[in-house]
Design a protein around this motif. Structure first.
Motif, PDB file in Angstrom:
ATOM      1  N   LYS A 102       0.895  -1.231   0.114  1.00  0.00           N
ATOM      2  CA  LYS A 102       0.032  -0.017   0.171  1.00  0.00           C
ATOM      3  C   LYS A 102       0.906   1.265   0.027  1.00  0.00           C
ATOM      4  O   LYS A 102       0.199   2.352   0.117  1.00  0.00           O
ATOM      5  CB  LYS A 102      -1.049  -0.036   1.248  1.00  0.00           C
ATOM      6  CG  LYS A 102      -1.969  -1.083   1.328  1.00  0.00           C
ATOM      7  CD  LYS A 102      -2.826  -0.989   2.615  1.00  0.00           C
ATOM      8  CE  LYS A 102      -3.817  -2.218   2.416  1.00  0.00           C
ATOM      9  NZ  LYS A 102      -4.661  -2.309   3.765  1.00  0.00           N
ATOM     10  N   GLY A 103       2.139   1.086   0.118  1.00  0.00           N
ATOM     11  CA  GLY A 103       3.028   2.249  -0.092  1.00  0.00           C
ATOM     12  C   GLY A 103       3.146   2.854   1.287  1.00  0.00           C
ATOM     13  O   GLY A 103       3.701   4.039   1.567  1.00  0.00           O
ATOM     14  N   GLN A 104       2.957   2.044   2.366  1.00  0.00           N
ATOM     15  CA  GLN A 104       3.104   2.397   3.639  1.00  0.00           C
ATOM     16  C   GLN A 104       4.197   1.785   4.633  1.00  0.00           C
ATOM     17  O   GLN A 104       4.858   0.951   3.764  1.00  0.00           O
ATOM     18  CB  GLN A 104       1.635   2.162   4.705  1.00  0.00           C
ATOM     19  CG  GLN A 104       0.412   2.849   4.005  1.00  0.00           C
ATOM     20  CD  GLN A 104      -0.750   2.410   4.647  1.00  0.00           C
ATOM     21  OE1 GLN A 104      -0.892   1.276   5.038  1.00  0.00           O
ATOM     22  NE2 GLN A 104      -1.845   3.046   4.330  1.00  0.00           N
ATOM     23  N   LEU A 105       4.766   2.302   5.620  1.00  0.00           N
ATOM     24  CA  LEU A 105       5.611   1.791   6.163  1.00  0.00           C
ATOM     25  C   LEU A 105       5.273   0.377   6.612  1.00  0.00           C
ATOM     26  O   LEU A 105       4.251  -0.039   7.216  1.00  0.00           O
ATOM     27  CB  LEU A 105       5.877   2.573   7.695  1.00  0.00           C
ATOM     28  CG  LEU A 105       6.573   4.084   7.609  1.00  0.00           C
ATOM     29  CD1 LEU A 105       6.613   4.667   8.916  1.00  0.00           C
ATOM     30  CD2 LEU A 105       7.776   3.952   6.933  1.00  0.00           C
TER      31      LEU A 105
END
Length: 298
Positions: A102-105
């Motif tokens: 999701k493009g998150q950390l």
């Protein structure tokens, strides 16, 4: 300082606590120079530990959380006193890892899912109470929720977040704990389930300017709340030279003498605050002799 607020519904069916832990997480980041993914992981664990530690009733009690899921972050540890003041560290503070799908950390990827959450409660007397539960997702909030369900059998909602701005600068961190009391029934469960469907993230509410007390009111609509006094909590390490020497006194006399390095002293680094303590060879000899006298006593 960070602020923690607890409440109970006036019907005695729901207990909740909310915390703005931004200052705590920022202090941890500064002390340990953590990367964003480790700041998020350690920050979540510190936030959860503060809320859980604050629930302890004994003044000298403490709570330790340790999570290790076999991932590249290694072990992450947080310790809270009974007021909610916390300290902690991550084994791999400088870990860099690619974002998730999701493009998150990728906190879950850093922690891993093949391990346990360890919760140790020390009440200041007797043996500490220690429990281990399996990691569920590695996202920490879900894993602490699972701990309450498995170990304490208390229906629990745990929401924890650490938020960064577009330049990866920490701007908000906080948490929310909601628990059903023994007298609660399906009606309260259904009300909380409906609330969860529309509840924004804790960090979103903090970014919108809400205080922990306001967050409690927003997340428990329709409930009449009895708010307890808010408490200021902080990142606080209680290390001292005395504690270092007391730790030495768990060793054999010859082991104590052998702690001195080539410079003629022992160096001890506190993992929680990075403070260094030095004990001279002469002091080590004194401690060794004291230990010898103790061991000779019947």
């Amino acid at each position: 300082m960070s602020k923690l607020v607890r409440c109970i519904t006036t019907d005695g069916l729901v207990m909740a606590a909310a915390i703005d832990s931004t200052d705590i997480v920022r202090k941890a980041q500064e002390l340990h120079r953590t990367t964003p993914v480790i700041t998020s992981a350690l920050g979540r664990l510190l936030t959860g530990a503060s809320i859980m530690g604050n629930k302890l009733k004994e003044d000298n009690a403490s709570l330790t959380l340790r999570i290790n899921g076999g991932g590249p972050a290694g072990s992450i540890i947080a310790v809270s006193d009974s007021k909610g003041n916390v300290r902690g560290y991550a084994q791999e503070a400088g870990l860099l890892i690619m974002p998730n799908a999701k493009g998150q950390l990728d906190v879950a990827g850093a922690i891993g899912k093949k391990g346990t959450v360890t919760v140790m409660k020390d009440y200041g007397y007797g043996q500490p109470y220690c429990t281990q539960t399996p990691i569920v997702t590695g996202e920490i909030a879900e894993d602490l929720t699972a701990y309450y369900a498995i170990s304490e059998q208390v229906p629990t909602i745990f929401c924890i977040g650490v938020h960064f701005d577009e330049k990866w600068k920490l701007d908000k961190a906080g948490g929310l704990l909601i628990q059903l009391m023994p007298a609660a029934d399906n009606r309260e469960i259904e009300r909380l389930e409906e609330m969860l469907k529309t509840m924004p993230p804790v960090t979103r509410m903090l970014l919108d300017g809400n205080t922990p007390e306001q967050i409690l009111h927003k997340t428990l609509p329709g409930f009449e709340l009895e708010i307890f006094d808010s408490q200021e909590v902080e990142y606080r390490c209680d290390c001292s030279l005395e504690r270092v020497e007391n730790a030495f006194m768990t060793m054999q006399p010859d082991e104590i003498r052998g702690l001195a390095d080539e410079s003629g002293k022992a160096e001890v680094l506190c993992h929680f605050c990075n403070k260094k303590y030095y004990v001279t060879r002469e002091r080590l000899e004194e401690l060794a002799k004291i230990q010898e006298q103790r061991l000779r006593q019947p």
